[in-house]
Design an enzyme around this catalytic site. Sequence first.
Site, mmCIF file in Angstrom:
data_model
loop_
_atom_site.group_PDB
_atom_site.id
_atom_site.type_symbol
_atom_site.label_atom_id
_atom_site.label_comp_id
_atom_site.label_asym_id
_atom_site.label_seq_id
_atom_site.Cartn_x
_atom_site.Cartn_y
_atom_site.Cartn_z
ATOM 1 N N TYR A 1 0.684 -1.171 -0.024
ATOM 2 C CA TYR A 1 0.067 -0.064 -0.013
ATOM 3 C C TYR A 1 0.960 1.254 0.099
ATOM 4 O O TYR A 1 0.626 2.373 -0.473
ATOM 5 C CB TYR A 1 -1.103 0.054 1.146
ATOM 6 C CG TYR A 1 -2.085 -0.735 1.066
ATOM 7 C CD1 TYR A 1 -2.192 -1.827 0.533
ATOM 8 C CD2 TYR A 1 -3.511 -0.282 1.646
ATOM 9 C CE1 TYR A 1 -3.407 -2.666 0.321
ATOM 10 C CE2 TYR A 1 -4.722 -1.022 1.535
ATOM 11 C CZ TYR A 1 -4.462 -2.136 0.948
ATOM 12 O OH TYR A 1 -5.637 -2.874 0.862
ATOM 13 N N LYS B 1 4.674 -15.069 0.852
ATOM 14 C CA LYS B 1 4.862 -15.523 -0.383
ATOM 15 C C LYS B 1 6.058 -15.720 -0.656
ATOM 16 O O LYS B 1 7.029 -15.003 -1.761
ATOM 17 C CB LYS B 1 4.201 -14.620 -1.482
ATOM 18 C CG LYS B 1 4.124 -15.176 -2.803
ATOM 19 C CD LYS B 1 2.818 -16.137 -2.908
ATOM 20 C CE LYS B 1 2.806 -16.732 -4.322
ATOM 21 N NZ LYS B 1 2.287 -18.136 -4.299
ATOM 22 N N ASP C 1 -1.436 -18.107 -0.456
ATOM 23 C CA ASP C 1 -2.266 -18.765 -1.449
ATOM 24 C C ASP C 1 -3.035 -20.098 -0.687
ATOM 25 O O ASP C 1 -4.100 -20.240 -0.668
ATOM 26 C CB ASP C 1 -1.693 -19.252 -2.772
ATOM 27 C CG ASP C 1 -0.479 -19.618 -2.594
ATOM 28 O OD1 ASP C 1 0.319 -19.470 -1.628
ATOM 29 O OD2 ASP C 1 0.134 -20.275 -3.665
ATOM 30 N N ASP D 1 -5.516 -7.508 4.165
ATOM 31 C CA ASP D 1 -6.551 -6.728 3.693
ATOM 32 C C ASP D 1 -7.691 -7.892 3.244
ATOM 33 O O ASP D 1 -8.930 -7.901 3.466
ATOM 34 C CB ASP D 1 -6.452 -6.006 2.659
ATOM 35 C CG ASP D 1 -7.453 -4.879 2.495
ATOM 36 O OD1 ASP D 1 -8.660 -5.045 2.895
ATOM 37 O OD2 ASP D 1 -7.456 -4.253 1.301
ATOM 38 N N ASP E 1 -10.853 -10.098 5.297
ATOM 39 C CA ASP E 1 -12.321 -10.264 4.956
ATOM 40 C C ASP E 1 -12.976 -11.681 4.436
ATOM 41 O O ASP E 1 -13.991 -11.815 4.838
ATOM 42 C CB ASP E 1 -12.341 -9.199 3.520
ATOM 43 C CG ASP E 1 -12.487 -7.997 3.804
ATOM 44 O OD1 ASP E 1 -12.485 -7.436 4.690
ATOM 45 O OD2 ASP E 1 -13.088 -7.143 2.463
#
Length: 361
Positions: free
Chosen positions: A142, A193, A225, A249, A253
């Site tokens: 971000y 990752k 993943d 983020d 969710d």
Amino acid sequence: MAVHKIAVLAGDGIGLEVTPEAKKMLQIVGKATGASFEFEPALVGGSAIDATGEPLSDATLSLCEHSDAILFGAVGGPKWDKEPQERRPERGLLRLRKELDLFANLRPAKCFAMLVDASPLRREVVEGTDLMVIRELTGGLYFGEPRGREEFADGGARAINTMAYTTREIERVARVAFDVAMKRRKKLASVDKANVLIVSQLWREVVSRVADDYPAVQVEHVLVDNCSMALVQHPTHFDTLVTENTFGDILSDEAAILAGSMGMLPSASLGGKVGLYEPVHGTAPDIAGKGVANPIAAILSAAMLLKYSLNRVTDADRIEAAVLRVLEQGYRTRDIHSAGTKLVGTVQMGDLIAREVERAY
Ligand code: NAD
């Protein structure tokens, strides 16, 4: 006895309806324990734009800086959608996070037994889910540099964002995560990752180093993943998770879906001196002003405030238990209502929980 100074920034829309219910719980805790709470209300978001021309005034920021914690509602709404970027209601919250250096965002997602059927996942998968996702909030993709966009003469363009972290940024959020895991089931999944990204390799290295200081915590490193799959396949495998800003983020969710409704999810943003506590949901313009919003996310945010900013863990537990009891008694706001349960509005739900908190002392 110490006075707990709480800045109350209810914001806009249903923020104005659910925040008073959360404040009610703190007042009861104060009355029951003799702890002294001082509440200082202030404007933020759209209502602050209307009153002062900006979403977060310096006076409100200063009030927050000099408080022990911030009880936050939600900001935004269609009325301000046409404001220029720097005057959007959300800028108020972003500025607060930045100025207060709130680098760790804690989002619990718990599947309440009596709401298990509100989850889109099968009962046997989701039952018993009790997670805490810790998202790094001020770095990563971000905010990394370089970022931007260049236009080509042929009409094409190239855009870039950078996922960057320093060891210091990783270490400080890792320490928050280990501390939280210590207060929970002492299990931490660090999500990255690292099979592809160099920044994730550094992330893994630093988390492993911090782990040496927390021998009681069982740590695993999970690829993002795989993690997103595992969260919907066997969510009960996880307890505390810590991850990069963008990964967090998305995963928080995903975890939220496990809990059934937006109206049930609290959050805390920690880091600097003052913690900020807010429901995960927004201002819900579709139901604002109708008295039907679910105040439980805000009430559980107040419980997190007691636990993480004031270290009043028992009081926080009492509020959580009171929420559970009221749900067990069959009371529901519209978002979690189903046949055979008793429909109540925002204030009624707050009053029912307040009564149970009072009874707990
Ligand atoms: P939202 O969370 O406000 O609403 C999404 C859906 O969930 C709506 O149908 C709403 O009615 C429902 N819902 C949300 N909270 C609820 C509650 N407590 N009880 C019952 N139902 C609830 O998200 P949105 O519609 O995408 O955004 C609306 C506004 O809120 C926008 O202006 C957005 O920018 C803002 N927003 C602010 C924050 C924040 O302040 N942190 C976060 C998200 C969105």
